[in-house]
Motif scaffolding. Structure first.
Motif, PDB file in Angstrom:
ATOM      1  N   GLU A 164       0.700  -1.273  -0.083  1.00  0.00           N
ATOM      2  CA  GLU A 164       0.046  -0.004   0.231  1.00  0.00           C
ATOM      3  C   GLU A 164       0.812   1.393  -0.029  1.00  0.00           C
ATOM      4  O   GLU A 164       0.526   2.293  -0.716  1.00  0.00           O
ATOM      5  CB  GLU A 164      -0.832   0.181   1.285  1.00  0.00           C
ATOM      6  CG  GLU A 164      -2.071   1.015   1.205  1.00  0.00           C
ATOM      7  CD  GLU A 164      -2.971   0.927   2.572  1.00  0.00           C
ATOM      8  OE1 GLU A 164      -3.374   1.877   3.109  1.00  0.00           O
ATOM      9  OE2 GLU A 164      -3.201  -0.477   2.900  1.00  0.00           O
ATOM     10  N   ARG A 165       2.051   1.175   0.768  1.00  0.00           N
ATOM     11  CA  ARG A 165       2.811   2.450   1.013  1.00  0.00           C
ATOM     12  C   ARG A 165       3.647   2.615  -0.357  1.00  0.00           C
ATOM     13  O   ARG A 165       3.527   3.844  -0.808  1.00  0.00           O
ATOM     14  CB  ARG A 165       3.857   2.142   1.902  1.00  0.00           C
ATOM     15  CG  ARG A 165       4.932   3.311   1.892  1.00  0.00           C
ATOM     16  CD  ARG A 165       4.383   4.549   2.865  1.00  0.00           C
ATOM     17  NE  ARG A 165       5.325   5.453   3.021  1.00  0.00           N
ATOM     18  CZ  ARG A 165       5.234   6.709   2.632  1.00  0.00           C
ATOM     19  NH1 ARG A 165       4.130   7.067   2.234  1.00  0.00           N
ATOM     20  NH2 ARG A 165       6.305   7.595   3.137  1.00  0.00           N
ATOM     21  N   VAL A 166       3.936   1.656  -1.018  1.00  0.00           N
ATOM     22  CA  VAL A 166       4.655   1.581  -2.384  1.00  0.00           C
ATOM     23  C   VAL A 166       3.570   2.146  -3.442  1.00  0.00           C
ATOM     24  O   VAL A 166       3.906   3.167  -4.152  1.00  0.00           O
ATOM     25  CB  VAL A 166       5.081   0.246  -3.042  1.00  0.00           C
ATOM     26  CG1 VAL A 166       5.530   0.401  -4.253  1.00  0.00           C
ATOM     27  CG2 VAL A 166       6.496  -0.155  -2.160  1.00  0.00           C
ATOM     28  N   ALA A 167       2.382   1.970  -3.518  1.00  0.00           N
ATOM     29  CA  ALA A 167       1.417   2.372  -4.151  1.00  0.00           C
ATOM     30  C   ALA A 167       1.021   3.731  -4.221  1.00  0.00           C
ATOM     31  O   ALA A 167       1.069   4.733  -4.858  1.00  0.00           O
ATOM     32  CB  ALA A 167      -0.097   1.526  -4.253  1.00  0.00           C
ATOM     33  N   GLU A 168       0.955   4.214  -2.718  1.00  0.00           N
ATOM     34  CA  GLU A 168       0.797   5.482  -2.390  1.00  0.00           C
ATOM     35  C   GLU A 168       2.036   6.638  -3.093  1.00  0.00           C
ATOM     36  O   GLU A 168       1.765   7.641  -3.604  1.00  0.00           O
ATOM     37  CB  GLU A 168       0.723   5.790  -0.988  1.00  0.00           C
ATOM     38  CG  GLU A 168      -0.417   5.463  -0.274  1.00  0.00           C
ATOM     39  CD  GLU A 168      -0.597   5.519   1.177  1.00  0.00           C
ATOM     40  OE1 GLU A 168       0.375   6.023   1.869  1.00  0.00           O
ATOM     41  OE2 GLU A 168      -1.590   4.884   1.829  1.00  0.00           O
ATOM     42  N   LEU A 169       3.353   5.995  -2.794  1.00  0.00           N
ATOM     43  CA  LEU A 169       4.551   6.699  -3.183  1.00  0.00           C
ATOM     44  C   LEU A 169       4.455   6.922  -4.755  1.00  0.00           C
ATOM     45  O   LEU A 169       4.713   7.945  -5.174  1.00  0.00           O
ATOM     46  CB  LEU A 169       5.713   6.152  -2.768  1.00  0.00           C
ATOM     47  CG  LEU A 169       6.083   6.141  -1.304  1.00  0.00           C
ATOM     48  CD1 LEU A 169       7.291   5.216  -1.017  1.00  0.00           C
ATOM     49  CD2 LEU A 169       6.348   7.549  -0.985  1.00  0.00           C
ATOM     50  N   GLN A 170       3.894   5.672  -5.528  1.00  0.00           N
ATOM     51  CA  GLN A 170       3.879   5.816  -7.048  1.00  0.00           C
ATOM     52  C   GLN A 170       2.898   6.952  -7.508  1.00  0.00           C
ATOM     53  O   GLN A 170       3.367   7.628  -8.417  1.00  0.00           O
ATOM     54  CB  GLN A 170       3.640   4.290  -7.572  1.00  0.00           C
ATOM     55  CG  GLN A 170       4.837   3.397  -7.419  1.00  0.00           C
ATOM     56  CD  GLN A 170       4.342   2.080  -7.837  1.00  0.00           C
ATOM     57  OE1 GLN A 170       3.201   1.560  -7.739  1.00  0.00           O
ATOM     58  NE2 GLN A 170       5.452   1.367  -8.068  1.00  0.00           N
ATOM     59  N   LYS A 171       1.672   6.779  -6.555  1.00  0.00           N
ATOM     60  CA  LYS A 171       0.610   7.808  -6.900  1.00  0.00           C
ATOM     61  C   LYS A 171       1.073   9.066  -6.712  1.00  0.00           C
ATOM     62  O   LYS A 171       1.023  10.353  -7.705  1.00  0.00           O
ATOM     63  CB  LYS A 171      -0.456   7.742  -6.126  1.00  0.00           C
ATOM     64  CG  LYS A 171      -1.400   6.538  -6.632  1.00  0.00           C
ATOM     65  CD  LYS A 171      -2.701   6.345  -5.830  1.00  0.00           C
ATOM     66  CE  LYS A 171      -3.536   5.259  -6.234  1.00  0.00           C
ATOM     67  NZ  LYS A 171      -4.564   5.101  -5.024  1.00  0.00           N
TER      68      LYS A 171
END
Length: 198
Positions: A164-171
């Motif tokens: 989830e954290r990786v997805a947030e950083l990518q966004k």
């Protein structure tokens, strides 16, 4: 690949250490890039590994006089003088590599225990004055070698929070790039539209 996982699940109580290792060997002959299932199977395999599951039948164990501090008494224990207590465990790579997950094999071959000329792993132990304790110590070192190779070759499982954290950083990164593009676009438009009087 599901077969790998089922073999490992069934390996919790093997009839012998050799049968557990062989069950994995039968399912790990494929090379190539590791899939998520192969990584998962390797993680489970490593989790079940301990010094006692390493089949001693594939190893050649010999004893010699220990060197180092201690003088005449270095190889004496109990009432038995001059005992050859230093244990040397030799394992042909042709015997051990097929039993390991394919991802670990290059790390094992690159280890300091690998004797390239003889194509074998050579592990020595002379911590104790007792042969059995030195043999056990050598197998603990082999176990450490395999688990270290596992840490290098098999990445840890990603938790849902990490994903989830990786997805947030990518966004956030995508949004930042969009803003930068819009800013650059407005700058160019202002240059073109505004013009300058000479």
């Amino acid at each position: 690949m599901l077969r790998n996982v089922s073999l490992l699940r069934n390996a919790r109580a093997p009839s012998s250490p050799q049968s557990w290792w062989r069950s994995y060997a039968a399912s790990s002959k494929r090379g190539g890039d590791a899939t998520e299932e192969e990584l998962d199977a390797a993680r489970k395999w490593l989790a079940q590994l301990d010094p006692d599951t390493i089949p001693r039948s594939i190893c050649d164990i010999s004893f010699s006089r220990s060197s180092g501090p201690g003088g005449q008494n270095v190889n004496k224990y109990a009432a038995t003088p001059s005992v050859s207590s230093k244990a040397t465990v030799r394992i042909p790579t042709s015997s051990i590599l097929p039993l390991l997950p394919p991802l670990l094999r290059p790390h094992i071959l690159a280890s300091r225990y690998h004797a390239a000329k003889s194509s074998e792993l050579v592990i020595q132990a002379d911590d104790s004055r007792k042969q059995t304790e030195n043999v056990n110590s050598a197998f603990r070192r082999l176990h450490e070698l395999i688990t270290d190779a596992g840490r290098q070759a098999v990445p840890g499982e990603t938790s849902p929070e990490q994903t989830e954290r990786v997805a947030e950083l990518q966004k956030a990164e995508a949004a930042r790039r969009r803003k930068m593009k819009e800013f650059q676009s407005k700058k160019k438009a202002a240059r073109r539209g505004g013009g300058r009087d000479d």
